[in-house]
Scaffold this motif. Sequence first.
Motif, PDB file in Angstrom:
ATOM      1  N   GLU A   1     -59.351  13.704  47.550  1.00 47.91           N
ATOM      2  CA  GLU A   1     -58.682  12.444  47.249  1.00 47.91           C
ATOM      3  C   GLU A   1     -59.522  11.642  46.263  1.00 47.91           C
ATOM      4  OE1 GLU A   1     -56.919   8.485  49.569  1.00 47.91           O
ATOM      5  OE2 GLU A   1     -57.803  10.162  50.676  1.00 47.91           O
ATOM      6  N   VAL A   2     -58.894  11.250  45.150  1.00 43.37           N
ATOM      7  CA  VAL A   2     -59.591  10.493  44.112  1.00 43.37           C
ATOM      8  C   VAL A   2     -59.474   9.016  44.446  1.00 43.37           C
ATOM      9  CG1 VAL A   2     -59.702   9.983  41.658  1.00 43.37           C
ATOM     10  CG2 VAL A   2     -59.099  12.275  42.418  1.00 43.37           C
ATOM     11  N   VAL A   3     -60.590   8.341  44.515  1.00 40.72           N
ATOM     12  CA  VAL A   3     -60.594   6.920  44.893  1.00 40.72           C
ATOM     13  C   VAL A   3     -60.334   6.051  43.668  1.00 40.72           C
ATOM     14  CG1 VAL A   3     -61.936   5.065  45.924  1.00 40.72           C
ATOM     15  CG2 VAL A   3     -62.148   7.410  46.785  1.00 40.72           C
ATOM     16  N   ARG A   4     -61.024   6.319  42.572  1.00 40.21           N
ATOM     17  CA  ARG A   4     -60.885   5.497  41.367  1.00 40.21           C
ATOM     18  C   ARG A   4     -60.025   6.242  40.357  1.00 40.21           C
ATOM     19  NH1 ARG A   4     -62.863   5.035  36.407  1.00 40.21           N
ATOM     20  NH2 ARG A   4     -63.140   2.955  35.486  1.00 40.21           N
ATOM     21  N   PHE A   5     -58.832   5.680  40.115  1.00 34.22           N
ATOM     22  CA  PHE A   5     -57.923   6.294  39.147  1.00 34.22           C
ATOM     23  C   PHE A   5     -57.039   5.203  38.554  1.00 34.22           C
ATOM     24  CE2 PHE A   5     -53.855   8.143  37.930  1.00 34.22           C
ATOM     25  CZ  PHE A   5     -54.256   9.204  37.134  1.00 34.22           C
ATOM     26  N   ARG A   6     -57.001   5.126  37.230  1.00 31.74           N
ATOM     27  CA  ARG A   6     -56.149   4.167  36.538  1.00 31.74           C
ATOM     28  C   ARG A   6     -55.228   4.945  35.601  1.00 31.74           C
ATOM     29  NH1 ARG A   6     -56.893  -1.566  35.176  1.00 31.74           N
ATOM     30  NH2 ARG A   6     -58.718  -1.391  36.500  1.00 31.74           N
ATOM     31  N   LEU A   7     -53.912   4.790  35.779  1.00 33.62           N
ATOM     32  CA  LEU A   7     -52.954   5.569  35.022  1.00 33.62           C
ATOM     33  C   LEU A   7     -53.025   5.268  33.530  1.00 33.62           C
ATOM     34  CD1 LEU A   7     -50.649   7.608  35.104  1.00 33.62           C
ATOM     35  CD2 LEU A   7     -49.074   5.715  35.533  1.00 33.62           C
ATOM     36  N   SER A   8     -53.222   4.020  33.170  1.00 37.98           N
ATOM     37  CA  SER A   8     -53.251   3.649  31.754  1.00 37.98           C
ATOM     38  C   SER A   8     -54.417   4.287  31.014  1.00 37.98           C
ATOM     39  CB  SER A   8     -53.307   2.132  31.612  1.00 37.98           C
ATOM     40  OG  SER A   8     -54.468   1.616  32.249  1.00 37.98           O
ATOM     41  N   GLU A   9     -55.496   4.647  31.730  1.00 36.44           N
ATOM     42  CA  GLU A   9     -56.641   5.276  31.090  1.00 36.44           C
ATOM     43  C   GLU A   9     -56.408   6.764  30.837  1.00 36.44           C
ATOM     44  OE1 GLU A   9     -59.940   4.571  33.606  1.00 36.44           O
ATOM     45  OE2 GLU A   9     -60.049   2.413  33.184  1.00 36.44           O
ATOM     46  N   ARG A  10     -55.412   7.341  31.483  1.00 32.71           N
ATOM     47  CA  ARG A  10     -55.137   8.770  31.340  1.00 32.71           C
ATOM     48  C   ARG A  10     -54.109   9.078  30.248  1.00 32.71           C
ATOM     49  NH1 ARG A  10     -59.224  11.534  33.761  1.00 32.71           N
ATOM     50  NH2 ARG A  10     -59.865  10.359  35.597  1.00 32.71           N
ATOM     51  N   VAL A  11     -53.498   8.055  29.685  1.00 28.67           N
ATOM     52  CA  VAL A  11     -52.492   8.240  28.632  1.00 28.67           C
ATOM     53  C   VAL A  11     -53.085   7.725  27.327  1.00 28.67           C
ATOM     54  CG1 VAL A  11     -50.145   7.727  27.877  1.00 28.67           C
ATOM     55  CG2 VAL A  11     -50.654   7.954  30.321  1.00 28.67           C
ATOM     56  N   ARG A  12     -53.082   8.575  26.330  1.00 29.44           N
ATOM     57  CA  ARG A  12     -53.709   8.223  25.054  1.00 29.44           C
ATOM     58  C   ARG A  12     -52.893   7.169  24.315  1.00 29.44           C
ATOM     59  NH1 ARG A  12     -55.658  14.130  22.691  1.00 29.44           N
ATOM     60  NH2 ARG A  12     -57.029  14.661  24.450  1.00 29.44           N
ATOM     61  N   PRO A  13     -53.538   6.390  23.446  1.00 34.18           N
ATOM     62  CA  PRO A  13     -52.817   5.310  22.734  1.00 34.18           C
ATOM     63  C   PRO A  13     -51.719   5.821  21.808  1.00 34.18           C
ATOM     64  CG  PRO A  13     -55.190   4.942  22.677  1.00 34.18           C
ATOM     65  CD  PRO A  13     -54.998   6.307  23.221  1.00 34.18           C
TER      66      PRO A  13
ATOM     67  N   TYR B   1     -44.280   3.121  36.943  1.00 34.10           N
ATOM     68  CA  TYR B   1     -44.476   3.659  38.294  1.00 34.10           C
ATOM     69  C   TYR B   1     -45.885   4.216  38.430  1.00 34.10           C
ATOM     70  CZ  TYR B   1     -39.634   3.322  39.898  1.00 34.10           C
ATOM     71  OH  TYR B   1     -38.413   2.859  40.321  1.00 34.10           O
ATOM     72  N   GLU B   2     -46.471   4.023  39.614  1.00 35.44           N
ATOM     73  CA  GLU B   2     -47.768   4.611  39.915  1.00 35.44           C
ATOM     74  C   GLU B   2     -47.591   6.080  40.296  1.00 35.44           C
ATOM     75  OE1 GLU B   2     -50.541   3.246  39.405  1.00 35.44           O
ATOM     76  OE2 GLU B   2     -49.982   1.147  39.110  1.00 35.44           O
ATOM     77  N   VAL B   3     -48.712   6.778  40.375  1.00 37.89           N
ATOM     78  CA  VAL B   3     -48.663   8.204  40.697  1.00 37.89           C
ATOM     79  C   VAL B   3     -48.144   8.438  42.113  1.00 37.89           C
ATOM     80  CG1 VAL B   3     -50.050  10.305  40.881  1.00 37.89           C
ATOM     81  CG2 VAL B   3     -50.529   8.659  39.074  1.00 37.89           C
ATOM     82  N   ASP B   4     -48.518   7.573  43.041  1.00 36.30           N
ATOM     83  CA  ASP B   4     -48.096   7.746  44.426  1.00 36.30           C
ATOM     84  C   ASP B   4     -46.803   7.014  44.749  1.00 36.30           C
ATOM     85  OD1 ASP B   4     -49.147   5.260  44.056  1.00 36.30           O
ATOM     86  OD2 ASP B   4     -50.263   5.204  45.946  1.00 36.30           O
ATOM     87  N   GLU B   5     -46.113   6.498  43.730  1.00 34.08           N
ATOM     88  CA  GLU B   5     -44.873   5.757  43.956  1.00 34.08           C
ATOM     89  C   GLU B   5     -43.676   6.685  43.757  1.00 34.08           C
ATOM     90  OE1 GLU B   5     -43.118   1.349  42.655  1.00 34.08           O
ATOM     91  OE2 GLU B   5     -44.820   2.254  41.634  1.00 34.08           O
TER      92      GLU B   5
END
Length: 512
Positions: free
Chosen positions: A11-23, A94-98
Amino acid sequence: MQGKKLFLDKEVVRFRLSERVRPHNLYRRLAELIDWSFLYEETRAVYSHTGQPSLDPVVFFKLVLVGRLENLVSDRRLVEHCALRLDILLFLGYEVDEELPWHSTISRTRQLFPAAVFERLFDHVFAQCVARGLVAGDTQAVDSAPVKANASLEAVLEKQAAGPSGPHLGGREQTPAAGSVLSAPAHQLRQLATGQRRRQGAQTGALGARHEQARLLSNKTHYSPTDPDARISVKPGKARALNYLCSLAVDTAYGVISHVQADLADQRDSLHLPRLLTGLQQRLRANELPLHDLLADAGYANGPNYARLEADHITAWIPVFGQYKPALEGFTYDPTTDAFTCAEGKTLPFQKYDTNQDGAWHKIYWAVCRDCQQCLRKPLCAPRAKRKQINRTIYDAAYRRAWQRQQTPRGQRMRRVRQGTVEPVFGNLLPHYGLRRMNVRGLAGAHKTMLVTAVAYNLKKLLKHRPQQQLSLAVALPQPRRAATKRAVRLSRSTGAQTLVIAQPRSRNGIA
């Protein structure tokens, strides 16, 4: 040493979706390109002020837009696909877990929103294309293509004749289903029956043995109970199918779709042009763009269309239909007297207006009986009639002007412009934007789907557009007294930038 990757599924504790998608991601740029907040006000009237919160209207339109961009026809596959893509989840908010909405919610929401909301979204995106300089507006190319309906040709039923009352069930009179009653004129039904008997009589084997009779289907005698708005149509080289007709108007500047509508597939393209032209003119006037030239193929050629375009001061680059003859062999027309003259010098003046069985108006010219009875050419000119009679459409003058335009070099060039503008658009929409088959039923649903498809295509145009600004500059410098050569001023143009290079004269030792 050989490495081996072990997957722990932690289980990943620190994860931000906006940081995983390139500009530079497509959906991230798309979210920043359009302001979607106007959709809340457009859809407010269809909701009640009480009850459970519905699916966000912005999320719904983003979902159906993703379906067009990803070439997904099924709503069920669309939801499964979006759940696996981080960039689409960020685009939807939407979040990953939503959990995403159910596919049935998308279908019900599509039926809830009227077509006017979809048209408002199309107008909003089209206005952005105009603001970016992607639309000129003066020249529009028009064409249509069949789109398969969400119904099977094997399930069509035969229409019934309209009686004084419908069938009774339990003592109550039932209303016949839409499209299940014969509505074609009697003369068309007779022509259809004659043609079917002729084709069935020609279906014989190599030794004259008759094969099993084929099922002959027509929109005048059959309908689809699954989708009554779908029509049987055939395209050269393809099998018959239940289709809708997608009619487009494309701007010739950058290929932006300026109008789209869903039509019934059992009518000629020329019958759909008035409604298409009305919507196109309204949209162009709203963006202060004039329309001067309209390009189309011969399927849009008929007299009322030519007359309306001329009345609106629009040049119609539409080839005349193949059956039209601009001149009759052996007869000369005089527009001043509105009369024909035969090879023997006899006059055939205009006599009256009349209509044919389908309601089309035409003008009738005929000669005097005694002139034809004494003429030596009568066995060739009018062998069975007492006199020679000529029928011409009341729009003959407009037909003649259109025919003359298509013979000019500009007319040939306009034909190539139309082929290079609107046909590539259909070459992209049908196989790559989910328009190969409808996932909805009914003409209204087909119209909504085509509007969303056109919005997706125009948004792709917006994202790919890179304006190139070019500037020409000339600088005159005074010449020095002891200059060995004249100064040369050159302007070096690079992409999007201007560089001024001044060549200075060099001295004998090589130093300027």
